[in-house]
Scaffold this motif. Structure first.
Motif, short mmCIF file in Angstrom:
data_model
loop_
_atom_site.label_atom_id
_atom_site.label_comp_id
_atom_site.label_asym_id
_atom_site.label_seq_id
_atom_site.Cartn_x
_atom_site.Cartn_y
_atom_site.Cartn_z
N LYS A 194 -1.62 1.68 -11.43
CA LYS A 194 -2.81 1.21 -10.91
C LYS A 194 -3.82 1.38 -12.20
CE LYS A 194 -2.45 2.75 -6.08
NZ LYS A 194 -2.97 3.81 -5.31
N GLN A 244 -4.76 -1.73 -3.65
CA GLN A 244 -5.13 -0.44 -3.11
C GLN A 244 -6.74 -0.73 -2.72
OE1 GLN A 244 -3.90 2.67 -2.62
NE2 GLN A 244 -5.62 2.72 -1.54
N ARG A 253 1.31 5.44 -8.26
CA ARG A 253 -0.11 5.44 -8.41
C ARG A 253 -0.25 5.20 -10.24
NH1 ARG A 253 0.55 9.11 -4.44
NH2 ARG A 253 0.92 11.06 -5.77
N GLU A 263 0.98 -1.19 0.04
CA GLU A 263 -0.11 -0.04 -0.10
C GLU A 263 0.79 1.24 -0.13
OE1 GLU A 263 -3.39 2.21 2.82
OE2 GLU A 263 -2.79 0.26 3.11
N SER A 313 2.54 1.59 -3.27
CA SER A 313 1.68 1.88 -4.52
C SER A 313 1.14 3.34 -4.52
CB SER A 313 0.38 1.07 -4.53
OG SER A 313 -0.56 1.02 -3.16
N TYR A 314 1.12 3.85 -3.09
CA TYR A 314 0.90 5.42 -3.16
C TYR A 314 2.13 6.21 -3.89
CZ TYR A 314 0.54 9.90 -1.24
OH TYR A 314 0.39 11.51 -0.87
N TYR A 372 -14.16 4.05 -5.14
CA TYR A 372 -12.88 3.61 -5.77
C TYR A 372 -13.23 3.99 -7.28
CZ TYR A 372 -9.32 0.57 -7.13
OH TYR A 372 -8.04 0.00 -7.64
N SER A 411 -7.00 -2.40 0.61
CA SER A 411 -6.68 -1.53 1.61
C SER A 411 -7.99 -0.71 1.89
CB SER A 411 -5.63 -0.60 1.25
OG SER A 411 -4.28 -1.46 1.05
N ASP A 412 -8.58 -0.06 1.00
CA ASP A 412 -9.85 0.75 1.10
C ASP A 412 -10.90 -0.20 1.67
OD1 ASP A 412 -8.45 2.56 -0.27
OD2 ASP A 412 -9.64 2.43 -2.42
#
Length: 297
Positions: free
Chosen positions: A93, A276, A90, A83, A86-87, A117, A279-280
């Motif tokens: 994604k 992601q 971005r 996570e 991946s931030y 999302y 995580s959401d």
């Protein structure tokens, strides 16, 4: 700090991959490493935790008791690592994500997560598949789905990330009245639905007669049938509508057995976009209440 042992995420990732893909060779192919390199990483991780992590039963590679304990920590540690990465990546994604949900979750709080999302990740195509939980588990095993939320038939299951308890409740129209000796008119999803099974088990346990008067796969049709007074059913609080009321033991309806529900995915198969979304989902599930918790498998 002296005495603290760090568990490298690359070793944890290898361990997860070996367990989820069922062997060192498959893990090596997925991670781009040779089988000896995979074996070396597993041995190094065993040295760090001071316990054997894998055992072989026939041709199957399975986690030991220590391995099962580590697996839940490893999945969470690697997920948080990915996570964070991946931030800062971005733009990576992209692609298609296939999500499996029971029908009640498709119209309840998870729908908000998926909607947010989609709005935040226009480059990702999201496909949502609604089905019975047993079918969703099969689709995940066969790689037809990437992430599922599903009822758990047993307390320990592969690919489990989060588990929580859901309490089904009896729902009827506000003005619903049932003659004392009349069979209970039930509305339910098709055979194989966990809510259907719990209703029948509860009524059979108190020797109360029942009959199925409405069957349908969709939650909205079932909700309307209940609200119009055709039947009673088992719902979650999130899917109760105005015009309905909850039936209790005072009304002659025994308490329903709670359900174990889990969030499942195969970490080695999931893209940055998928991680992601996981995580959401985890963040939303953690906000719902104390009934949801990290899994120790």
């Amino acid at each position: 700090m002296a005495g603290i042992t760090n568990l490298p995420t690359d070793l944890l990732r290898t361990f997860i991959t070996v367990v989820e893909l069922g062997g060192h060779s498959r893990a090596g192919a997925a991670l781009g490493r040779s089988q000896p390199a995979i074996s070396l990483q597993i041995r190094r991780l065993e040295e760090l935790v001071r316990a054997p992590l894998l055992t072989q039963e026939g041709r199957a590679i399975l986690p030991t008791l220590a391995g099962e304990a580590l697996l839940s920590y490893a999945r969470e540690m690697v997920r948080i690592n990915d996570e964070a990465v991946s931030y800062f990546h971005r733009s990576d994604k992209t692609g298609v994500l296939r999500i499996g949900l029971p029908t009640d979750y498709a119209v309840a709080f998870l729908q908000g997560t998926l909607t947010r999302y989609i709005r935040g990740h226009a480059e990702v195509e999201l496909e949502v598949h609604c089905d019975l939980s047993r079918e969703l588990h099969q689709h995940l095993r066969s790689d037809d789905l990437d992430i599922i939320v599903a009822v758990m038939p047993t307390a320990r299951m592969p690919y489990l990330s989060r588990m929580w308890t859901e309490q089904p409740i009896w729902a009827a129209a506000e003005d619903f009245q049932l003659p004392a000796h009349a069979p209970v008119p039930l509305g339910a999803h098709p055979e194989g639905c966990d809510y259907r099974a719990r209703m029948i088990q509860a009524l059979d346990a108190v020797e109360r007669r029942w009959r199925i008067v409405y069957t349908g796969p969709g939650i909205s049709g079932l909700q309307n049938a209940v609200r119009n007074g055709l039947c009673v059913t088992a719902l979650t609080r999130a899917t109760m509508l105005s015009g309905m009321r909850m039936l209790t033991e005072a009304d002659g309806f025994p308490a329903l057995e709670p359900l174990r529900v889990g969030l499942f995915y195969k970490h080695p198969r999931l893209s940055a976009a998928g991680l992601q979304l996981v995580s959401d989902l985890v963040a939303d599930l953690d906000r719902v209440g104390s009934g949801i918790h990290a899994v120790s498998v």
